[in-house]
Design an enzyme around this catalytic site. Structure first.
Site, PDB file in Angstrom:
ATOM      1  N   ASN A   3       0.856  -1.184   0.000  1.00 17.24           N
ATOM      2  CA  ASN A   3       0.000   0.000   0.000  1.00 17.24           C
ATOM      3  C   ASN A   3       0.897   1.241   0.000  1.00 17.24           C
ATOM      4  O   ASN A   3       1.703   1.429   0.922  1.00 17.24           O
ATOM      5  CB  ASN A   3      -0.900  -0.022   1.225  1.00 17.24           C
ATOM      6  CG  ASN A   3      -1.930   1.088   1.223  1.00 17.24           C
ATOM      7  OD1 ASN A   3      -1.630   2.224   0.872  1.00 17.24           O
ATOM      8  ND2 ASN A   3      -3.140   0.785   1.639  1.00 17.24           N
TER       9      ASN A   3
ATOM     10  N   GLU B 234      -8.746  -0.024  -2.838  1.00 16.69           N
ATOM     11  CA  GLU B 234      -9.654  -0.265  -1.727  1.00 16.69           C
ATOM     12  C   GLU B 234     -10.302   1.040  -1.296  1.00 16.69           C
ATOM     13  O   GLU B 234      -9.730   2.117  -1.457  1.00 16.69           O
ATOM     14  CB  GLU B 234      -8.924  -0.928  -0.552  1.00 16.69           C
ATOM     15  CG  GLU B 234      -7.752  -0.155  -0.009  1.00 16.69           C
ATOM     16  CD  GLU B 234      -7.022  -0.905   1.097  1.00 16.69           C
ATOM     17  OE1 GLU B 234      -6.996  -2.154   1.052  1.00 16.69           O
ATOM     18  OE2 GLU B 234      -6.484  -0.252   1.996  1.00 16.69           O
TER      19      GLU B 234
ATOM     20  N   HIS C  29      -5.559   3.378  -1.586  1.00 18.46           N
ATOM     21  CA  HIS C  29      -6.829   3.586  -0.891  1.00 18.46           C
ATOM     22  C   HIS C  29      -7.167   5.073  -0.977  1.00 18.46           C
ATOM     23  O   HIS C  29      -6.902   5.840  -0.049  1.00 18.46           O
ATOM     24  CB  HIS C  29      -6.717   3.138   0.563  1.00 18.46           C
ATOM     25  CG  HIS C  29      -8.021   3.130   1.298  1.00 18.46           C
ATOM     26  ND1 HIS C  29      -8.309   2.202   2.287  1.00 18.46           N
ATOM     27  CD2 HIS C  29      -9.113   3.916   1.219  1.00 18.46           C
ATOM     28  CE1 HIS C  29      -9.516   2.438   2.773  1.00 18.46           C
ATOM     29  NE2 HIS C  29     -10.020   3.480   2.136  1.00 18.46           N
TER      30      HIS C  29
ATOM     31  N   HIS D 212      -3.788  -4.776   7.617  1.00 19.50           N
ATOM     32  CA  HIS D 212      -3.880  -3.708   8.615  1.00 19.50           C
ATOM     33  C   HIS D 212      -2.984  -4.049   9.799  1.00 19.50           C
ATOM     34  O   HIS D 212      -3.263  -4.959  10.567  1.00 19.50           O
ATOM     35  CB  HIS D 212      -5.309  -3.452   9.102  1.00 19.50           C
ATOM     36  CG  HIS D 212      -5.483  -2.036   9.598  1.00 19.50           C
ATOM     37  ND1 HIS D 212      -5.907  -1.007   8.780  1.00 19.50           N
ATOM     38  CD2 HIS D 212      -5.255  -1.482  10.797  1.00 19.50           C
ATOM     39  CE1 HIS D 212      -5.945   0.118   9.459  1.00 19.50           C
ATOM     40  NE2 HIS D 212      -5.547  -0.138  10.688  1.00 19.50           N
TER      41      HIS D 212
END
Length: 239
Positions: free
Chosen positions: A7, A70, A43, A190
């Site tokens: 990410n 996402e 994201h 996460h």
């Protein structure tokens, strides 16, 4: 074998703090692929405080591995996903003012909406994953919505890992088994880190993909980006 999707939101956060294009988010994404990552995750949020919608449009044609977007499927997000056609969309129920994702979907209470979203994205050839808490019922609910995968929200696992990793992972193992039994693919993300990642993969080796951003970019401040990607890949593969 579990794939690593990095990410890159935090790289955009640093850029946005000063304006301009340092660090270059597009170059970082390509470098991360060159260093061995099997995917790139973004994201975008409505306030564009890190990844911007324009970034997503610019990055998409450059990605050579897997591209995962996402976010909360609000109208602007839906339009963006249908425009750029990522390999995967991960549906996350984050509020507009959330600092970071802080809960998974209740796939039972939101069945009608999630079924509509899964059907829409899948009709455009986009693999669809639903972000869920570690609860086997939510995995079954995601399957009923027509999802291809679920992504386990691993914040609680990371928080509880130091005080007892067997207890911390137990609900995740149960949910992962429920997802597998329902025919779903399995992602996780996460707060996964070099400390807790290997145990997670060894315990749930059928995990298809982990999405890691904050911890990986933080580690890169000390190790460098190339060595950090290699270190995370090593934790995934040495099981």
């Amino acid at each position: 074998m579990t794939r690593l999707s990095v990410n890159i939101n935090k790289i955009a956060t640093i850029r946005n703090a000063r304006g301009g294009n340092v660090p270059d988010v597009r170059k970082a994404a390509l470098d991360i692929e060159d260093f061995g990552a099997e995917g790139i995750t973004v994201h975008p949020r409505p306030d564009e405080r890190h990844i911007r919608y324009a970034d997503v449009r610019e990055i998409r044609p450059l990605i050579r591995t897997e591209f995962n977007i996402e976010g909360n499927p609000i109208p602007s997000f839906i339009d963006l996903v249908l425009e750029v056609r990522p390999d995967q969309v991960t549906l996350v129920p984050d509020a507009r003012d959330a600092i970071t994702s802080n809960a998974g979907w209740n796939t039972l209470e939101n069945k009608d909406f999630l079924t509509e979203m899964c059907a829409l994205f899948k009709s455009h050839g986009i693999r669809t994953s639903i972000f869920i808490d570690p609860d086997p019922r939510m995995a079954g609910g995601a399957a009923a919505c027509g999802a291809d995968r679920v992504e386990l929200y691993t914040a609680a696992y990371a928080e509880e890992y130091g005080s007892g990793r067997e207890k911390a992972i137990a609900p995740y193992l149960a949910t992962a088994r429920a997802a597998r039994d329902a025919g779903l693919g399995l992602n996780a993300g996460h707060d996964l880190s070099l400390e807790n990642l290997n145990y997670f993969i060894r315990t749930i080796p059928w995990t298809d993909e982990v999405s890691i951003g904050h911890a990986l970019i933080s580690d890169a401040l000390y190790l460098g980006l190339e060595k950090t990607v290699a270190a995370y890949l090593s934790e995934i593969r040495n099981i």
